[in-house]
Design a protein around this motif. Structure first.
Motif, PDB file in Angstrom:
ATOM      1  N   ALA A 144       0.831  -1.209   0.000  1.00 21.27           N
ATOM      2  CA  ALA A 144       0.000   0.000   0.000  1.00 21.27           C
ATOM      3  C   ALA A 144       0.865   1.257   0.000  1.00 21.27           C
ATOM      4  O   ALA A 144       0.593   2.212  -0.741  1.00 21.27           O
ATOM      5  N   ILE A 145       1.926   1.270   0.800  1.00 20.48           N
ATOM      6  CA  ILE A 145       2.788   2.452   0.882  1.00 20.48           C
ATOM      7  C   ILE A 145       3.568   2.643  -0.418  1.00 20.48           C
ATOM      8  O   ILE A 145       3.780   3.771  -0.861  1.00 20.48           O
ATOM      9  N   GLY A 146       3.970   1.549  -1.069  1.00 23.33           N
ATOM     10  CA  GLY A 146       4.635   1.660  -2.372  1.00 23.33           C
ATOM     11  C   GLY A 146       3.724   2.307  -3.408  1.00 23.33           C
ATOM     12  O   GLY A 146       4.157   3.166  -4.186  1.00 23.33           O
ATOM     13  N   ILE A 147       2.455   1.918  -3.405  1.00 21.31           N
ATOM     14  CA  ILE A 147       1.476   2.525  -4.313  1.00 21.31           C
ATOM     15  C   ILE A 147       1.324   4.010  -4.023  1.00 21.31           C
ATOM     16  O   ILE A 147       1.278   4.851  -4.930  1.00 21.31           O
ATOM     17  N   LEU A 148       1.266   4.353  -2.739  1.00 19.30           N
ATOM     18  CA  LEU A 148       1.113   5.756  -2.344  1.00 19.30           C
ATOM     19  C   LEU A 148       2.306   6.601  -2.785  1.00 19.30           C
ATOM     20  O   LEU A 148       2.143   7.748  -3.214  1.00 19.30           O
ATOM     21  N   ILE A 149       3.508   6.041  -2.691  1.00 16.19           N
ATOM     22  CA  ILE A 149       4.703   6.798  -3.084  1.00 16.19           C
ATOM     23  C   ILE A 149       4.684   7.098  -4.585  1.00 16.19           C
ATOM     24  O   ILE A 149       5.000   8.212  -5.021  1.00 16.19           O
ATOM     25  N   ILE A 150       4.280   6.105  -5.392  1.00 17.21           N
ATOM     26  CA  ILE A 150       4.207   6.350  -6.837  1.00 17.21           C
ATOM     27  C   ILE A 150       3.137   7.395  -7.150  1.00 17.21           C
ATOM     28  O   ILE A 150       3.318   8.261  -8.011  1.00 17.21           O
ATOM     29  N   GLN A 151       2.003   7.330  -6.436  1.00 18.45           N
ATOM     30  CA  GLN A 151       0.984   8.361  -6.606  1.00 18.45           C
ATOM     31  C   GLN A 151       1.542   9.740  -6.257  1.00 18.45           C
ATOM     32  O   GLN A 151       1.291  10.725  -6.968  1.00 18.45           O
ATOM     33  N   ASP A 152       2.285   9.805  -5.162  1.00 23.81           N
ATOM     34  CA  ASP A 152       2.869  11.083  -4.747  1.00 23.81           C
ATOM     35  C   ASP A 152       3.846  11.612  -5.799  1.00 23.81           C
ATOM     36  O   ASP A 152       3.917  12.826  -6.046  1.00 23.81           O
ATOM     37  N   LEU A 153       4.586  10.702  -6.425  1.00 22.92           N
ATOM     38  CA  LEU A 153       5.515  11.131  -7.478  1.00 22.92           C
ATOM     39  C   LEU A 153       4.758  11.733  -8.658  1.00 22.92           C
ATOM     40  O   LEU A 153       5.205  12.720  -9.259  1.00 22.92           O
ATOM     41  N   ALA A 154       3.599  11.133  -8.984  1.00 27.23           N
ATOM     42  CA  ALA A 154       2.776  11.690 -10.061  1.00 27.23           C
ATOM     43  C   ALA A 154       2.311  13.095  -9.701  1.00 27.23           C
ATOM     44  O   ALA A 154       2.300  14.002 -10.553  1.00 27.23           O
ATOM     45  N   ALA A 155       1.948  13.293  -8.437  1.00 28.70           N
ATOM     46  CA  ALA A 155       1.519  14.623  -7.991  1.00 28.70           C
ATOM     47  C   ALA A 155       2.681  15.610  -8.052  1.00 28.70           C
ATOM     48  O   ALA A 155       2.501  16.783  -8.431  1.00 28.70           O
ATOM     49  N   VAL A 156       3.866  15.150  -7.696  1.00 25.56           N
ATOM     50  CA  VAL A 156       5.040  16.030  -7.714  1.00 25.56           C
ATOM     51  C   VAL A 156       5.355  16.475  -9.141  1.00 25.56           C
ATOM     52  O   VAL A 156       5.706  17.631  -9.388  1.00 25.56           O
ATOM     53  N   ILE A 157       5.237  15.555 -10.091  1.00 30.22           N
ATOM     54  CA  ILE A 157       5.461  15.918 -11.493  1.00 30.22           C
ATOM     55  C   ILE A 157       4.459  16.999 -11.916  1.00 30.22           C
ATOM     56  O   ILE A 157       4.807  17.976 -12.592  1.00 30.22           O
ATOM     57  N   PHE A 158       3.205  16.831 -11.481  1.00 30.50           N
ATOM     58  CA  PHE A 158       2.186  17.844 -11.765  1.00 30.50           C
ATOM     59  C   PHE A 158       2.573  19.196 -11.151  1.00 30.50           C
ATOM     60  O   PHE A 158       2.466  20.235 -11.802  1.00 30.50           O
ATOM     61  N   LEU A 159       3.028  19.166  -9.907  1.00 25.48           N
ATOM     62  CA  LEU A 159       3.414  20.408  -9.237  1.00 25.48           C
ATOM     63  C   LEU A 159       4.575  21.079  -9.966  1.00 25.48           C
ATOM     64  O   LEU A 159       4.641  22.308 -10.057  1.00 25.48           O
ATOM     65  N   GLY A 160       5.491  20.258 -10.481  1.00 28.22           N
ATOM     66  CA  GLY A 160       6.622  20.815 -11.203  1.00 28.22           C
ATOM     67  C   GLY A 160       6.189  21.547 -12.464  1.00 28.22           C
ATOM     68  O   GLY A 160       6.654  22.647 -12.764  1.00 28.22           O
ATOM     69  N   PHE A 161       5.254  20.957 -13.223  1.00 31.77           N
ATOM     70  CA  PHE A 161       4.774  21.588 -14.440  1.00 31.77           C
ATOM     71  C   PHE A 161       3.860  22.776 -14.149  1.00 31.77           C
ATOM     72  O   PHE A 161       3.751  23.695 -14.958  1.00 31.77           O
ATOM     73  N   SER A 162       3.187  22.746 -12.998  1.00 28.12           N
ATOM     74  CA  SER A 162       2.227  23.803 -12.687  1.00 28.12           C
ATOM     75  C   SER A 162       2.908  25.153 -12.470  1.00 28.12           C
ATOM     76  O   SER A 162       2.271  26.197 -12.571  1.00 28.12           O
ATOM     77  N   ALA A 163       4.194  25.141 -12.147  1.00 30.69           N
ATOM     78  CA  ALA A 163       4.891  26.399 -11.888  1.00 30.69           C
ATOM     79  C   ALA A 163       4.994  27.258 -13.143  1.00 30.69           C
ATOM     80  O   ALA A 163       5.036  28.481 -13.075  1.00 30.69           O
TER      81      ALA A 163
END
Length: 517
Positions: A144-163
């Motif tokens: 479950a935590i491995g899945i959450l980390i990959i989800q968080d990475l997807a969010a981080v990529i979004f945050l990077g492009f949002s700037a």
């Protein structure tokens, strides 16, 4: 200056939420709405602290990254397929809501970002559930935590492009962070374990974010990258633990700021209620994907149920999108209500997780693949079982093996430890000690002694109760750290060995042996 009343209300709401068996996060969101009704604002300091909380969240995610684990097919495959399916599902939901709810208008960009935000599940919720059940070291918790980390990475990529920033040529200098890894880790070691160590960690997170901002890269993304550079080292794990309380404390300000923005319009409240209930769509799809990718049904169920919710990271995504003008600011309040509803639904569901598995055991076993069946461990002719093959368990195994030989079986759920023990030619199998399917494959009538070297009191209790339910009549011994733990296990018929109380006598015996006495 931060109004002391804000702290008091946040504390009271958080305590009330925890007393109701829900994550404190719900209380903080409620506190924000209450503060809005009382017309109490947080001022600029609340916004600053919430930004620090987000930066520390991403930094600690980076510290925990382990590419070897995340690249396993059943982790990344489940995550990518589930996020894609949920993105399409929630886009459909928004399309229907736009057509069926009078006065509600959802443009395509807002729907796209909103659907993306709802694909995440809550790290806070999952960790709380696993800790309360004493299952943080279990295979389903790691999944479950491995899945959450990959989800968080997807969010981080979004945050990077949002700037919307274009990195300057000076950003290439950031590549020097890789060869500087050894120096940074050496400095972390020199800083010890106290306040200097924690201060160094805060400097790395916040200073690193500022460094990346100066080169045109979003600072939050920079904090994650710096954390990832340090990941895998023991000092990185220690730093993650030290910063945990700071991160959680500053994130309280973020949750408060969501509620302080006020209630969304009535149509958005209705949409939030619908979305909260639709969180129930997540676990069946998780379970199906996990089992198709050769995860045992029990592991898949126990990993899926804690993911029946939406994430605080989704709130961050919506807040960033709102600040960029991609969606209305009231989406943050609506998503926060959906998160709260999903937590309320998921909490009782997870308390019943083991009961649900036992009740639907036969039906769930139909999802087991041949690959899983072929991996069943050899458990024949076992007389002594040692659960937990760390330092204590390994010592117990060696002592018992001198007397019982191959009739001693070690059990651990850590693949790295398993490989080490197999190289040392110990009879050790990979299994979850709390898995009833594992115990049913063992002839318990022939087992004389089960040694619980798990050092986790909640897990020791869980395994002891499970063995009692299965009718085991042999002896059980467990390692404990505190006298109250020993008393609780002794009352359940389990012989308790107090590790700390016996350490002194063991040390004295060792010292006496050096004197030849």
């Amino acid at each position: 200056m931060l109004d002391p009343l804000i702290i008091v209300i946040a504390l009271a709401c958080g305590m009330a939420s925890r007393a109701a068996g829900l994550p404190a996060l719900i209380g903080y969101l409620a506190a924000g709405f209450l503060l809005h009704e009382l017309d109490i604002g947080g001022g600029g300091i609340l916004a600053t602290l919430s930004e620090i909380g987000i930066t520390l969240l991403l930094f600690t995610i980076g510290l925990k990254l382990n590419p070897r684990d995340l690249l396993r097919t059943h982790i990344w495959g489940t995550t990518v397929a589930h996020m894609a399916a949920m993105q399409l599902f929630f886009l459909g939901v928004f399309y229907l809501a736009d057509a069926l709810i009078p006065g509600l208008t959802i443009d395509f960009t807002a729907g796209l970002v909103g659907a993306f935000a709802l694909t995440f599940s809550s790290t806070v919720f999952v960790i709380q559930v696993m800790q309360e059940r004493g299952e943080m070291a279990s295979r389903h918790a790691r999944l479950a935590i491995g899945i959450l980390i990959i989800q968080d990475l997807a969010a981080v990529i979004f945050l990077g492009f949002s700037a919307g920033k274009v990195p300057g040529p000076e950003a290439l200098l950031l590549l020097l962070l890789l060869p500087l890894r050894g120096l940074i880790l050496r400095l972390l070691t020199l800083s010890g374990h106290g306040e200097l160590f924690t201060l160094f960690g805060l400097t790395l997170a916040l200073g690193g974010a500022g460094l990346f901002e100066a080169t045109g890269i979003k600072g939050d993304l920079g904090a994650l990258i710096i954390g990832a550079v340090l990941a895998g080292h023991q000092k990185a794990k220690e730093l993650s633990r030290n910063l945990l309380q700071f991160k959680d404390l500053f994130l309280v300000c973020f949750f408060l700021s969501i509620g302080l923005e006020g209630w969304p319009q009535r149509e958005m409240i209705l949409l939030a209620a619908v979305l909260g209930v639709l969180a129930l769509v997540k676990p069946p799809l998780y379970f199906l994907l996990m089992t198709r990718l050769h995860t045992p049904p029990r592991t898949a169920l126990l990993a899926s149920l804690p993911l029946t919710n939406y994430s605080e990271f989704g709130l961050i995504v919506v807040a960033i999108a709102a600040s960029a003008g991609w969606m209305d600011a009231q989406w943050s309040a609506a998503i926060s209500l959906a998160i709260a509803i999903s937590f309320i639904i998921a909490s009782p569901l997870n308390r019943m997780a083991h009961v649900l598995y036992r009740r639907w055991h036969r039906q769930l076993q139909g999802f087991e693949t041949e690959v899983v069946r072929a991996a069943y461990p050899d458990t024949r002719d076992v007389r002594v079982i040692v659960l937990g093959m760390g330092n204590i368990g390994t010592g117990a195994y060696e002592a018992m093996a001198e007397r019982f030989g191959e009739a001693v079986l070690g059990v651990d759920d850590n693949d790295r430890k398993l490989a080490q023990h197999q190289r040392a030619r110990r009879r050790v199998v990979a299994a979850d000690a709390s898995d009833p399917d594992f115990w049913q494959r063992i002839d318990l009538d022939g087992v004389e002694l089960i040694m619980l070297a798990l050092t986790n009191h909640e897990e020791n209790k869980l395994v002891g109760k499970l063995l009692g339910d299965l009718g085991y009549q042999g002896r059980i011994a467990a390692v404990v750290r505190f006298s109250e733990e020993a008393e609780e296990l002794e009352s359940a018929g389990i012989s308790a060995f107090n590790l700390y109380a016996q350490a002194g006598s063991g040390f004295a015996a060792h010292a006496a042996a050096q004197l030849g006495q």
